[in-house]
Design a protein around this motif. Structure first.
Motif, PDB file in Angstrom:
ATOM      1  N   SER A 176      -8.060 -48.262  66.829  1.00  0.00           N
ATOM      2  CA  SER A 176      -7.876 -48.287  65.517  1.00  0.00           C
ATOM      3  C   SER A 176      -7.641 -46.787  64.883  1.00  0.00           C
ATOM      4  O   SER A 176      -7.274 -46.945  63.532  1.00  0.00           O
ATOM      5  N   MET A 177      -7.669 -45.777  65.422  1.00  0.00           N
ATOM      6  CA  MET A 177      -7.508 -44.621  64.954  1.00  0.00           C
ATOM      7  C   MET A 177      -6.217 -43.828  65.484  1.00  0.00           C
ATOM      8  O   MET A 177      -6.057 -42.627  65.350  1.00  0.00           O
ATOM      9  N   LYS A 178      -5.437 -44.333  66.145  1.00  0.00           N
ATOM     10  CA  LYS A 178      -4.407 -43.657  66.839  1.00  0.00           C
ATOM     11  C   LYS A 178      -3.388 -42.845  66.035  1.00  0.00           C
ATOM     12  O   LYS A 178      -3.061 -41.602  66.181  1.00  0.00           O
ATOM     13  N   GLY A 179      -2.929 -43.561  64.868  1.00  0.00           N
ATOM     14  CA  GLY A 179      -2.182 -42.830  63.912  1.00  0.00           C
ATOM     15  C   GLY A 179      -2.883 -41.591  63.241  1.00  0.00           C
ATOM     16  O   GLY A 179      -2.181 -40.709  63.030  1.00  0.00           O
ATOM     17  N   PHE A 180      -4.232 -41.733  62.844  1.00  0.00           N
ATOM     18  CA  PHE A 180      -4.837 -40.816  62.297  1.00  0.00           C
ATOM     19  C   PHE A 180      -5.148 -39.540  63.371  1.00  0.00           C
ATOM     20  O   PHE A 180      -4.767 -38.345  62.757  1.00  0.00           O
ATOM     21  N   ILE A 181      -5.184 -39.781  64.471  1.00  0.00           N
ATOM     22  CA  ILE A 181      -5.451 -38.573  65.567  1.00  0.00           C
ATOM     23  C   ILE A 181      -4.201 -38.007  65.654  1.00  0.00           C
ATOM     24  O   ILE A 181      -4.246 -36.637  65.863  1.00  0.00           O
ATOM     25  N   THR A 182      -3.149 -38.781  65.837  1.00  0.00           N
ATOM     26  CA  THR A 182      -1.836 -38.225  65.983  1.00  0.00           C
ATOM     27  C   THR A 182      -1.372 -37.264  64.917  1.00  0.00           C
ATOM     28  O   THR A 182      -0.735 -36.240  64.969  1.00  0.00           O
ATOM     29  N   ALA A 183      -1.620 -37.828  63.576  1.00  0.00           N
ATOM     30  CA  ALA A 183      -1.367 -37.003  62.554  1.00  0.00           C
ATOM     31  C   ALA A 183      -2.061 -35.781  62.350  1.00  0.00           C
ATOM     32  O   ALA A 183      -1.629 -34.606  61.929  1.00  0.00           O
ATOM     33  N   CYS A 184      -3.496 -35.721  62.839  1.00  0.00           N
ATOM     34  CA  CYS A 184      -4.320 -34.640  63.004  1.00  0.00           C
ATOM     35  C   CYS A 184      -3.660 -33.631  63.858  1.00  0.00           C
ATOM     36  O   CYS A 184      -3.596 -32.352  63.631  1.00  0.00           O
ATOM     37  N   PHE A 185      -2.959 -34.161  65.010  1.00  0.00           N
ATOM     38  CA  PHE A 185      -2.504 -33.172  65.925  1.00  0.00           C
ATOM     39  C   PHE A 185      -1.082 -32.535  65.146  1.00  0.00           C
ATOM     40  O   PHE A 185      -0.968 -31.329  65.392  1.00  0.00           O
ATOM     41  N   LEU A 186      -0.241 -33.384  64.369  1.00  0.00           N
ATOM     42  CA  LEU A 186       1.020 -32.664  63.823  1.00  0.00           C
ATOM     43  C   LEU A 186       0.493 -31.702  62.753  1.00  0.00           C
ATOM     44  O   LEU A 186       1.091 -30.757  62.516  1.00  0.00           O
ATOM     45  N   VAL A 187      -1.053 -31.838  62.456  1.00  0.00           N
ATOM     46  CA  VAL A 187      -1.560 -30.788  61.206  1.00  0.00           C
ATOM     47  C   VAL A 187      -1.433 -29.557  61.738  1.00  0.00           C
ATOM     48  O   VAL A 187      -1.786 -28.561  61.164  1.00  0.00           O
ATOM     49  N   THR A 188      -1.813 -29.458  63.410  1.00  0.00           N
ATOM     50  CA  THR A 188      -1.915 -28.053  63.771  1.00  0.00           C
ATOM     51  C   THR A 188      -0.534 -26.998  63.422  1.00  0.00           C
ATOM     52  O   THR A 188      -0.718 -26.070  63.545  1.00  0.00           O
ATOM     53  N   ASN A 189       0.685 -27.880  63.535  1.00  0.00           N
ATOM     54  CA  ASN A 189       1.969 -27.115  63.129  1.00  0.00           C
ATOM     55  C   ASN A 189       1.609 -26.419  61.545  1.00  0.00           C
ATOM     56  O   ASN A 189       2.077 -25.152  61.366  1.00  0.00           O
ATOM     57  N   THR A 190       1.279 -27.319  60.739  1.00  0.00           N
ATOM     58  CA  THR A 190       0.945 -26.848  59.452  1.00  0.00           C
ATOM     59  C   THR A 190      -0.024 -25.479  59.521  1.00  0.00           C
ATOM     60  O   THR A 190       0.160 -24.413  58.999  1.00  0.00           O
ATOM     61  N   LEU A 191      -1.257 -25.554  60.346  1.00  0.00           N
ATOM     62  CA  LEU A 191      -1.925 -24.380  60.453  1.00  0.00           C
ATOM     63  C   LEU A 191      -1.317 -23.107  61.106  1.00  0.00           C
ATOM     64  O   LEU A 191      -1.586 -22.026  60.468  1.00  0.00           O
ATOM     65  N   GLY A 192      -0.534 -23.403  61.945  1.00  0.00           N
ATOM     66  CA  GLY A 192       0.310 -22.385  62.477  1.00  0.00           C
ATOM     67  C   GLY A 192       1.167 -21.536  61.745  1.00  0.00           C
ATOM     68  O   GLY A 192       0.962 -20.504  61.687  1.00  0.00           O
TER      69      GLY A 192
END
Length: 495
Positions: free
Chosen positions: A412-428
C-alpha cells in the motif's frame, strides 16, 4: 542522469529484449492488438501512444537541459558560481514535485488529466525560456519544473495500470512494455543531447529552445490522442489507518540510513551537467567534429551518459542473470556499494585532470577584453572517461535503489516510498546550492566571482565525500541485510 522510469512496478527489474523475445513476448509494433481485457495476444494499442509520447517529452526535457548551463553563463551572463546554484535549485524542484503530482492524481484529477493539465504550463515554459532575460528565466524554470515534476510519476504509473486492466496477469508482457518505455526515454535523451548544442551553435539559443518546445507540443498531442486506449481511472481518497501510518514510519526508519547516504551520491553526481561543463570549456582540448571546421561543444559530451545507460542496463541484466541467477554474489548492497565507488572514481578522474591543468594560465586580448586562458589543456579522454565511469555508477546504484525502495515497501506504500527515494536527489541538489560556489576554476569569470578552490581540490573533496559515504554504506548496508534476513526468518517461523 535521471533517465530510469519512475513507475512502481517492474521498472528496475526489466528483462532484456533478447530474453523477452525468447519467451515469446511481442515487442512494440509487432503484435499490438485491441485493448479489451479478453485480448491476450500482444501489447495494447496504448503502448504506441505511451512510447512516442514519452520519447518526445524526454527529448524535450533533456534537450533543454543539455544547453541550459551555458545559456545561463553565456546568454544571461551569470558567473559559473551563480549559474550552478540556479540549475541545482531547478533540479531540486523537478525531483520534489513528483510528490505533489502523485497526490493530485490520486486525490482529485486522475493520472490522465493531471498529465494533460500540467503539460500546458510545461509547453509554455519551453517557449518562454528562449526569451533572454532573468524574469523570463525564473518564470520558465518554474513552469518547466512544475510540469516535469508533476507529470514524472504519473505517465509510467498510468501505463502500468493500463496493462493491469487490459492484460491482467501478464507480467512479462508488462515488463516488456517498461523495457521499451525505458528505451524511449534514453534514445530521446541521446538524440537531443547530440542535436541541441549543434542547433545552438548554428542558430543561437532562441531558435534552439524552439526544438524542445515543439517536441513537447508533439508529446502532448500524441499522449492526448490515445485517451480512449488508457486504463479507466476512478480517483479515490484513501485515508491511512493507524496501522498503515505505523508501518510507513517503520519502513522509512529501515531505509533512512541508506537514503541519507544516497543524498551524498547525488552531491557528486549532479556536477556532471554544470561544473564538469565549465571545466571542459576552460581546460580541455576539444577535438574537431568529423568533416567540420569546428570543435565539439563543451556540453556535447553529455551524450555519453545516455549512450552508456542504453548499453549498460541490458548488459548488466544479462550478465548478472547468467552469472548469478540466485543473487548470491551480485547482491543489491554490493551493487549499490560499487555504484558509490565508481561515482567517486569518476569525480576523482575530474580531480586528476584538474590538478594537471590548473595553475597554467595567461592573459590574452580578445575583442577588446582581457581574458584568462589555460596554457595547458588536458585530453578530451579525461572527461569522456569520467562520464562513462559515472554512468556505470549511476546504473548500479540508481537502478538498484529504485528496486530496493519498491521491494522494501509494503504494497500500500510503494508509490510513497519510491517518491521518498526520488527526494534524495532534491536534498543532494540542496547541498550543491551551498557547495558549488566554492568552485574557483572558472576562467571566464572575474576573480571576485570565483570560489576559493581550484578544480583539482574541489573535485577531490567532492570525491572524498562520496568515498566516505561508501565507507559508511558498508556498515549501513550490512545492518539492513541483517534486519532483512531476520524479518524473512521471522515470517518463515510464523508460517
Amino acid at each position: 542522469m535521471d533517465k530510469q522510469p519512475d513507475a512502481n512496478d517492474a521498472i528496475s527489474q526489466v528483462p532484456t529484449a533478447a530474453k523477452l523475445a525468447a519467451d515469446g513476448v511481442n515487442l512494440p509494433g509487432v503484435g499490438v492488438s485491441g485493448e479489451g481485457v479478453g485480448s491476450s495476444q500482444g501489447h495494447p494499442v496504448a503502448l504506441r501512444f505511451f512510447f512516442w509520447g514519452e520519447f518526445a517529452e524526454r527529448s524535450s526535457y533533456y534537450g533543454m537541459r543539455a544547453i541550459l548551463f551555458l545559456y545561463l553563463t553565456k546568454a544571461l551572463h551569470f558567473s559559473d558560481t551563480e549559474a550552478t546554484p540556479i540549475y541545482s535549485t531547478f533540479k531540486m524542484a523537478c525531483y520534489f514535485l513528483p510528490l505533489l503530482g502523485g497526490y493530485i492524481a490520486d486525490r482529485w484529477l486522475g493520472r490522465y488529466w493531471t498529465i494533460v493539465g500540467f503539460s500546458v504550463p510545461y509547453v509554455l515554459g519551453h517557449f518562454i525560456l528562449g526569451i533572454p532575460n532573468e524574469i523570463a528565466l525564473i518564470i520558465a524554470l518554474a513552469l518547466l519544473a512544475g510540469g516535469s515534476g508533476v507529470i514524472k510519476p504519473n505517465i509510467s504509473t498510468l501505463m502500468g495500470q493500463t496493462y493491469d486492466q487490459q492484460r491482467p496477469g501478464q507480467e512479462r508482457l508488462r515488463s516488456a512494455a517498461f523495457l521499451w518505455f525505458y528505451f524511449s526515454i534514453n534514445i530521446g535523451a541521446l538524440i537531443s543531447q547530440l542535436a541541441m548544442p549543434e542547433l545552438r551553435d548554428r542558430f543561437g539559443y532562441e531558435v534552439a529552445f524552439q526544438f524542445p518546445a515543439w517536441l513537447m507540443v508533439g508529446s502532448l498531442a500524441v499522449f492526448a490522442a490515445g485517451k480512449r486506449h488508457y486504463a479507466v481511472e476512478t480517483p479515490q481518497r484513501h485515508e491511512l489507518s493507524p496501522e498503515e501510518r505505523k508501518l510507513q514510519r517503520q519502513t522509512l526508519v529501515r531505509l533512512f540510513g541508506i537514503f541519507a547516504l544516497v543524498v551524498l551520491f547525488w552531491v557528486g553526481y549532479e556536477h556532471n551537467d554544470t561544473l564538469w561543463i565549465a571545466f571542459i570549456r576552460d581546460y580541455v582540448a576539444l577535438p574537431r567534429l568529423p568533416g567540420q571546421d569546428k570543435e565539439i561543444a563543451p556540453d556535447q559530451l553529455q551524450f555519453l551518459n545516455a549512450l552508456f545507460v542504453i548499453i549498460l542496463v541490458p548488459t548488466f541484466n544479462f550478465v548478472f542473470g547468467r552469472l548469478d541467477p540466485d543473487v548470491k554474489v551480485f547482491t543489491p548492497m554490493r551493487k549499490v556499494l560499487a555504484g558509490f565507488l565508481l561515482t567517486a572514481a569518476a569525480v576523482g578522474i575530474m580531480s586528476a585532470a584538474g590538478f594537471l591543468a590548473q595553475g597554467h594560465t595567461h592573459q590574452v586580448s580578445e575583442a577588446g577584453k582581457m581574458l584568462e586562458v589555460s596554457t595547458i589543456k588536458v585530453s578530451v579522454l579525461w572527461p569522456a572517461l569520467a562520464y562513462i565511469v559515472l554512468t556505470f555508477g549511476e546504473v548500479l546504484l540508481y537502478g538498484t535503489m529504485l528496486e530496493l525502495a519498491y521491494t522494501a515497501a509494503p504494497k500500500s506504500m510503494k508509490g510513497f516510498i519510491t517518491a521518498c527515494f526520488l527526494v534524495t536527489n532534491t536534498l543532494g541538489n540542496f547541498i550543491n546550492v551551498g557547495w558549488t560556489p566554492f568552485y574557483g576554476g572558472s576562467l571566464e569569470d572575474p576573480l571576485d566571482k570565483r570560489g576559493p578552490l581550484p578544480p583539482g581540490q574541489f573535485f577531490a573533496i567532492t570525491a572524498g565525500v562520496v568515498v566516505l559515504a561508501a565507507v559508511a554504506f558498508v556498515f549501513v548496508g550490512k545492518r539492513f541485510e541483517r534486519r532483512d534476513a531476520a524479518q524473512v526468518e521471522g515470517v518463515g517461523l510464523g508460517e
